[in-house]
Design a protein around this motif. Structure first.
Motif, PDB file in Angstrom:
ATOM      1  N   GLN A 133       0.802  -1.230   0.000  1.00  7.92           N
ATOM      2  CA  GLN A 133       0.000   0.000   0.000  1.00  7.92           C
ATOM      3  C   GLN A 133       0.833   1.278   0.000  1.00  7.92           C
ATOM      4  O   GLN A 133       0.381   2.297  -0.520  1.00  7.92           O
ATOM      5  N   LEU A 134       1.999   1.250   0.591  1.00  4.28           N
ATOM      6  CA  LEU A 134       2.805   2.469   0.650  1.00  4.28           C
ATOM      7  C   LEU A 134       3.914   2.519  -0.390  1.00  4.28           C
ATOM      8  O   LEU A 134       4.243   3.588  -0.886  1.00  4.28           O
TER       9      LEU A 134
ATOM     10  N   HIS B 178      -0.373   2.525 -12.060  1.00  4.97           N
ATOM     11  CA  HIS B 178      -1.265   3.505 -12.660  1.00  4.97           C
ATOM     12  C   HIS B 178      -2.698   3.323 -12.160  1.00  4.97           C
ATOM     13  O   HIS B 178      -3.246   2.238 -12.203  1.00  4.97           O
ATOM     14  N   GLY B 179      -3.287   4.398 -11.675  1.00  2.00           N
ATOM     15  CA  GLY B 179      -4.686   4.383 -11.267  1.00  2.00           C
ATOM     16  C   GLY B 179      -4.955   3.846  -9.872  1.00  2.00           C
ATOM     17  O   GLY B 179      -6.105   3.717  -9.474  1.00  2.00           O
ATOM     18  N   VAL B 180      -3.924   3.532  -9.112  1.00  2.81           N
ATOM     19  CA  VAL B 180      -4.101   2.998  -7.760  1.00  2.81           C
ATOM     20  C   VAL B 180      -3.588   4.032  -6.769  1.00  2.81           C
ATOM     21  O   VAL B 180      -2.446   4.475  -6.856  1.00  2.81           O
ATOM     22  N   ASP B 181      -4.448   4.400  -5.835  1.00  5.57           N
ATOM     23  CA  ASP B 181      -4.063   5.355  -4.798  1.00  5.57           C
ATOM     24  C   ASP B 181      -3.244   4.656  -3.725  1.00  5.57           C
ATOM     25  O   ASP B 181      -3.512   3.523  -3.356  1.00  5.57           O
ATOM     26  N   SER B 182      -2.255   5.385  -3.217  1.00  2.00           N
ATOM     27  CA  SER B 182      -1.503   4.848  -2.084  1.00  2.00           C
ATOM     28  C   SER B 182      -2.322   5.044  -0.819  1.00  2.00           C
ATOM     29  O   SER B 182      -3.381   5.680  -0.823  1.00  2.00           O
ATOM     30  N   ALA B 183      -1.842   4.520   0.271  1.00  3.50           N
ATOM     31  CA  ALA B 183      -2.549   4.640   1.546  1.00  3.50           C
ATOM     32  C   ALA B 183      -2.658   6.102   1.966  1.00  3.50           C
ATOM     33  O   ALA B 183      -3.588   6.477   2.680  1.00  3.50           O
ATOM     34  N   PHE B 184      -1.753   6.938   1.515  1.00  2.45           N
ATOM     35  CA  PHE B 184      -1.810   8.363   1.856  1.00  2.45           C
ATOM     36  C   PHE B 184      -2.974   9.064   1.162  1.00  2.45           C
ATOM     37  O   PHE B 184      -3.482  10.064   1.655  1.00  2.45           O
TER      38      PHE B 184
ATOM     39  N   ALA C 269     -10.970   2.823   3.898  1.00  6.13           N
ATOM     40  CA  ALA C 269     -10.256   1.939   2.969  1.00  6.13           C
ATOM     41  C   ALA C 269      -8.959   1.445   3.594  1.00  6.13           C
ATOM     42  O   ALA C 269      -8.620   0.253   3.476  1.00  6.13           O
ATOM     43  N   ASN C 270      -8.238   2.317   4.263  1.00  9.46           N
ATOM     44  CA  ASN C 270      -6.985   1.903   4.899  1.00  9.46           C
ATOM     45  C   ASN C 270      -7.223   0.910   6.025  1.00  9.46           C
ATOM     46  O   ASN C 270      -6.499  -0.079   6.148  1.00  9.46           O
ATOM     47  N   ILE C 271      -8.233   1.144   6.841  1.00 12.54           N
ATOM     48  CA  ILE C 271      -8.536   0.219   7.935  1.00 12.54           C
ATOM     49  C   ILE C 271      -8.965  -1.135   7.371  1.00 12.54           C
ATOM     50  O   ILE C 271      -8.524  -2.189   7.843  1.00 12.54           O
ATOM     51  N   THR C 272      -9.815  -1.107   6.344  1.00 11.85           N
ATOM     52  CA  THR C 272     -10.276  -2.350   5.739  1.00 11.85           C
ATOM     53  C   THR C 272      -9.126  -3.146   5.143  1.00 11.85           C
ATOM     54  O   THR C 272      -8.997  -4.352   5.389  1.00 11.85           O
ATOM     55  N   THR C 273      -8.286  -2.482   4.363  1.00 12.00           N
ATOM     56  CA  THR C 273      -7.180  -3.208   3.735  1.00 12.00           C
ATOM     57  C   THR C 273      -6.179  -3.694   4.777  1.00 12.00           C
ATOM     58  O   THR C 273      -5.657  -4.804   4.655  1.00 12.00           O
ATOM     59  N   MET C 274      -5.913  -2.892   5.799  1.00 16.43           N
ATOM     60  CA  MET C 274      -4.988  -3.336   6.855  1.00 16.43           C
ATOM     61  C   MET C 274      -5.538  -4.586   7.547  1.00 16.43           C
ATOM     62  O   MET C 274      -4.810  -5.552   7.773  1.00 16.43           O
ATOM     63  N   CYS C 275      -6.820  -4.584   7.854  1.00 17.56           N
ATOM     64  CA  CYS C 275      -7.429  -5.761   8.495  1.00 17.56           C
ATOM     65  C   CYS C 275      -7.359  -6.981   7.585  1.00 17.56           C
ATOM     66  O   CYS C 275      -7.074  -8.093   8.056  1.00 17.56           O
ATOM     67  N   LEU C 276      -7.602  -6.789   6.305  1.00 19.45           N
ATOM     68  CA  LEU C 276      -7.537  -7.916   5.374  1.00 19.45           C
ATOM     69  C   LEU C 276      -6.113  -8.481   5.290  1.00 19.45           C
ATOM     70  O   LEU C 276      -5.929  -9.704   5.267  1.00 19.45           O
ATOM     71  N   TYR C 277      -5.125  -7.613   5.248  1.00 15.52           N
ATOM     72  CA  TYR C 277      -3.739  -8.079   5.207  1.00 15.52           C
ATOM     73  C   TYR C 277      -3.373  -8.813   6.496  1.00 15.52           C
ATOM     74  O   TYR C 277      -2.686  -9.835   6.463  1.00 15.52           O
ATOM     75  N   LEU C 278      -3.824  -8.300   7.634  1.00 16.93           N
ATOM     76  CA  LEU C 278      -3.527  -8.952   8.902  1.00 16.93           C
ATOM     77  C   LEU C 278      -4.183 -10.326   8.988  1.00 16.93           C
ATOM     78  O   LEU C 278      -3.551 -11.304   9.399  1.00 16.93           O
TER      79      LEU C 278
END
Length: 159
Positions: free
Chosen positions: A106-107, A114-120, A126-135
């Protein structure tokens, strides 16, 4: 010597199955999170649509192909966990592994696609959801591989 080869072969097979199943399962759950608007990026946005600009890339087929591609990539991630962390017990090594994966993807990787936003640039949900999914993904991989390793060690001590 023969026993060591059988054990190594079983671990390789276990890492492949665990990696593929974990990648498919958790990327499918990530797609559900996108479907229910917990995050702005689907699996295909990140994996496929960033380099394929054809009309079919906006269909469910692209999502399915992306989920399978994540499953295949996840085999490599499972092997990395197996090589470096298989002897670790408990949830913390898996959680740290998941957090490191999230940071890498993510960072560091997302801004390059191209076309993908970073966590910033993504919103907090979205950040909480993706972090939970990765964990959760990392805990699935880590517990599966560590459990198999611990069971094998216990079996070898008995036999």
């Amino acid at each position: 010597m023969q026993q060591n080869r059988k054990t190594a072969s079983r671990f390789n097979r276990s890492a492949v199955v665990t990696g593929f199943a974990g990648g498919v399962l958790w990327s499918a759950i990530a797609w559900l999170a996108y479907f229910f608007h917990f995050t702005d990026l689907s699996v295909a946005d990140f994996v496929l649509r960033s380099w394929v600009w054809m009309p079919w890339a906006d269909t469910w087929v692209a999502e399915l192909i992306s989920i399978i591609l994540v499953g295949l990539l996840s085999i490599l991630i499972a092997f990395l966990y197996f090589l470096f962390l298989k002897q670790q017990e408990g949830i913390m090594p898996s959680l740290i592994f998941g957090a490191v994966l999230w940071v890498l993807v993510q960072l560091l990787l997302a801004p390059l696609i191209h076309g993908v936003d970073s966590a910033f640039q993504a919103d907090r949900n979205a950040n909480i959801t993706t972090m939970c999914l990765y964990l959760l993904y990392a805990v699935f991989i880590g517990y599966s591989i560590s459990f198999e390793y611990q069971q094998s060690e216990a079996y070898q001590e008995k036999g």
